[in-house]
Motif scaffolding. Structure first.
Motif, short mmCIF file in Angstrom:
data_model
loop_
_atom_site.label_atom_id
_atom_site.label_comp_id
_atom_site.label_asym_id
_atom_site.label_seq_id
_atom_site.Cartn_x
_atom_site.Cartn_y
_atom_site.Cartn_z
N GLU A 77 0.82 -1.33 0.09
CA GLU A 77 0.06 -0.09 -0.04
C GLU A 77 0.88 1.19 -0.10
O GLU A 77 0.42 2.21 -0.66
CB GLU A 77 -1.05 0.01 1.28
N ASN A 78 1.87 1.28 0.73
CA ASN A 78 2.65 2.33 0.91
C ASN A 78 4.07 2.06 0.64
O ASN A 78 5.08 3.01 0.61
CB ASN A 78 2.58 3.25 2.17
N LYS A 81 6.76 3.05 -2.33
CA LYS A 81 6.81 4.34 -2.86
C LYS A 81 7.95 5.09 -2.79
O LYS A 81 8.92 4.54 -1.91
CB LYS A 81 5.58 5.16 -2.01
N HIS A 114 4.35 -0.68 -6.89
CA HIS A 114 3.54 0.41 -6.51
C HIS A 114 4.12 1.63 -5.82
O HIS A 114 4.41 1.20 -4.71
CB HIS A 114 2.08 0.35 -6.25
N TRP A 118 6.06 9.67 -9.08
CA TRP A 118 4.77 10.16 -8.83
C TRP A 118 5.04 11.39 -8.17
O TRP A 118 5.96 11.73 -7.41
CB TRP A 118 4.41 9.08 -7.66
N SER A 120 3.40 12.46 -5.48
CA SER A 120 3.00 12.71 -4.05
C SER A 120 4.00 11.59 -3.30
O SER A 120 4.66 10.83 -4.03
CB SER A 120 1.66 12.03 -3.99
N GLN A 121 4.14 11.61 -2.08
CA GLN A 121 4.96 10.81 -1.24
C GLN A 121 6.26 10.73 -1.69
O GLN A 121 7.01 9.69 -1.65
CB GLN A 121 4.33 9.40 -1.36
N ASN A 160 2.41 7.16 -11.96
CA ASN A 160 1.13 7.20 -11.08
C ASN A 160 0.56 8.78 -11.12
O ASN A 160 1.37 9.79 -10.94
CB ASN A 160 1.46 6.80 -9.73
N GLU A 161 -0.65 8.88 -11.59
CA GLU A 161 -1.65 10.10 -11.51
C GLU A 161 -0.99 11.26 -12.02
O GLU A 161 -0.70 12.51 -11.34
CB GLU A 161 -1.62 10.35 -9.56
N GLN A 238 -7.53 2.61 -11.26
CA GLN A 238 -7.53 2.59 -9.71
C GLN A 238 -8.78 2.33 -9.20
O GLN A 238 -8.99 1.41 -8.23
CB GLN A 238 -7.26 3.84 -8.86
N HIS A 240 -11.40 4.16 -7.54
CA HIS A 240 -11.67 4.64 -6.40
C HIS A 240 -13.15 5.18 -6.52
O HIS A 240 -13.13 6.48 -6.71
CB HIS A 240 -10.68 5.53 -5.52
N GLU A 269 -6.95 -0.44 -7.67
CA GLU A 269 -7.07 0.05 -6.28
C GLU A 269 -8.64 0.08 -6.02
O GLU A 269 -8.97 0.77 -5.32
CB GLU A 269 -6.40 1.44 -6.05
N TRP A 299 -8.22 -2.29 -2.54
CA TRP A 299 -7.29 -1.36 -1.90
C TRP A 299 -7.42 -1.43 -0.24
O TRP A 299 -7.94 -0.46 0.48
CB TRP A 299 -7.26 0.09 -2.35
N TRP A 307 -8.02 3.24 3.41
CA TRP A 307 -7.62 4.79 3.56
C TRP A 307 -8.65 5.60 3.70
O TRP A 307 -8.45 6.83 4.15
CB TRP A 307 -6.66 5.33 2.36
#
Ligand code: G3I
Length: 465
Positions: A77-78, A81, A114, A118, A120-121, A160-161, A238, A240, A269, A299, A307
């Protein structure tokens, strides 16, 4: 290499497949029963069913029991990254990532990676970079992580994204985007060189609805990449879904249209606000209807692992009980390829000719062909609840291999996955073991039948009459 040349070469290797089918004959035939877990249900359709796994929960036995029992694919999940794997520049740390990876592999699961690039993160050191220095840091990061897992990850979310939300269809503004519009293709080219065995995916959210500008922008990028030879193998949706971004039945059109570009698709996800059973079934059926849909990942395991736990969007409640959505997904996985009673011909849409055992032979290993339809017993096929297609009562449509060009023959029915087929609503017939399509290598009388990557052309579409 031209397509027909690839097929000719593959045909020459089919003798090996006959050997493996003969060896497999000694295996007892399993009873045809409905699958009782998501992973087994997906596998009988040639797909996987995965979950995101959080390393911090691996010491919770309720969590690991469900995850191990139900899923056959894992996404960290994280833990894979950028901030987790390269917390300081050029100092890679795979402690948490390896916890998830090792748990998955020790329990017989495949792993999706994953994610490598990206907005993010990002760790602080990366967030402070720009221009050429950031571009180089992205390349170094991809190389560092992919080297650690080289040959071990089935699919990587390379980027990603990268697209903006809303109606602009523009790229998302980010430090990576500001290094130049070509950052995505540079990431994919770097990834291909770093691990040629991994499928390389672009992954995003709010791209499930075919009419949305973000979906169209992603489609234009993938089409452009395929046209220019930028190495991309798959697109991750994804999924969501929530009240602001609800499921729409045109998701299946989206999956189909991307697959038609020559990439695999995957639902990466999945979670749905309130977990309505019907919507979960729809998403499952959408994947099953598209031969290039590799599988589904939810997810998280329980609602409390999500999340966004307040949306209770998953398949298990906080106590680990199966929710109604779980049952609807499992039923969808078990309901596919319902047996059609009676014997019927299988007619090629492109050729108008029928799937035919040459000379009405009964010898195991006889490769099938196309022939003018005449309703003879050598053109009558019965589908069984086990997913077989039988001729003469006890001979099965049998794939003598799992690669492009593998011959499709008759063989004594023995219950193997190379004798199970999924009859899709788009007319394709997909081998459960290989995930490849039943394909006529021509349209004339005598054209041979083989397995080939699904591309939904007339020589891969069939009707039963
Ligand atoms: O581990 C720390 C903990 O030590 C600290 O006390 C706590 C305080 O906030 O934070 C914890 O880290 C959190 C981490 O999840 C682990 O729970 C982060 O703050 C939080 O930001 C992080 O959220 C993750 C989110 O990505 C970050 O963007 C979610 O778990 C994760 O599910 C989510 O996953 C993303 C996909 O990667 C991409 N697509 C969207 C999806 C959902 O947002």
């Amino acid at each position: 290499m031209p397509r027909f040349e690839i097929r000719r070469r593959a045909l020459a290797t089919c003798a090996l497949g006959v050997l493996s089918a003969a060896v497999a004959l000694v295996t007892p035939a399993p009873a045809a029963a409905a699958a009782s877990t998501l992973g087994a249900g997906a596998a009988q359709n040639g797909r996987y069913f995965g979950t995101a796994i959080a390393s911090g929960r691996l010491n919770d036995p309720v969590y690991t029991t469900i995850a191990n029992r139900e899923f056959n694919s894992v996404t960290a999940e994280n833990e894979m990254k950028i901030d987790a794997t390269e917390p300081q520049r050029d100092r890679f740390d795979f402690t948490a990532a390896d916890r998830v990876y090792n748990w998955a592999v020790q329990n017989g699961k495949q792993v999706r990676g994953h994610t490598l690039a990206w907005h993010s993160q990002q760790p602080d050191w990366m967030r402070s970079l720009s221009g050429g220095a950031l571009r180089q840091a992205m390349i170094n990061h991809i190389n560092g992580v992919m080297a650690h897992y080289r040959g071990k990850i089935v699919q990587w979310d390379v980027v990603n994204e990268a697209f903006a939300d809303g109606g602009s269809g523009a790229r998302r503004d980010s430090n990576l985007q500001r290094t130049g519009n070509d950052w995505i293709e540079v990431a994919f080219r770097t990834a291909r060189a770093a691990d040629p065995a991994a499928k390389l995916c672009y992954n995003d959210y709010n791209v499930e609805n075919w009419t949305w500008a973000k979906t169209q922008a992603m489609y234009a990028m993938v089409r452009d990449f395929k046209q220019r030879g930028v190495p991309i193998d798959c697109v991750g949706f994804q999924a969501h879904f929530n009240s602001g971004s609800p499921y729409d039945s045109n998701f299946r059109t989206t999956l189909r249209n991307f697959a038609a570009l020559g990439v695999d698709v995957a639902i990466t996800e999945l979670d749905i606000q309130g977990a309505p059973p019907a919507t979960y079934a729809n998403v499952t059926n959408d994947c099953l209807a598209v031969p290039r849909c590799l599988g589904i990942t939810v997810w998280g395991v329980r609602d409390t692992d999500s999340w966004r736990p307040e949306h209770t969007p998953l398949l298990f409640d906080g106590n680990g009980n199966k929710k109604a959505a779980y049952t609807s997904v499992l039923n969808a996985l078990n309901a596919t390829s319902p047996p059609t009673p009676g014997s019927r011909t299988i007619r090629g849409v492109g050729s108008g000719r029928c799937l035919d055992v040459p000379g009405a032979a009964t010898t195991d290993g006889t490769q099938l062909q196309l022939w003018d339809c005449h309703n003879g017993t050598n053109q009558q096929w019965t589908s069984t609840s086990a997913g077989e297609l039988r001729v003469y009562g006890d001979k099965c449509l049998d794939a003598a291999g799992t690669a492009n060009g593998a011959k499709v023959q008759i063989y004594n029915c023995w219950g193997g996955d190379n004798q199970k087929w999924r009859l899709n609503s788009d007319g394709s017939i997909v081998g459960v073991q290989s995930g490849l399509c039943l394909d006529a290598a021509g349209a004339a009388n005598g054209a041979l039948i083989q397995l080939y990557s699904c591309w939904n052309s007339g020589n891969q579409r069939w009707t039963r009459a």
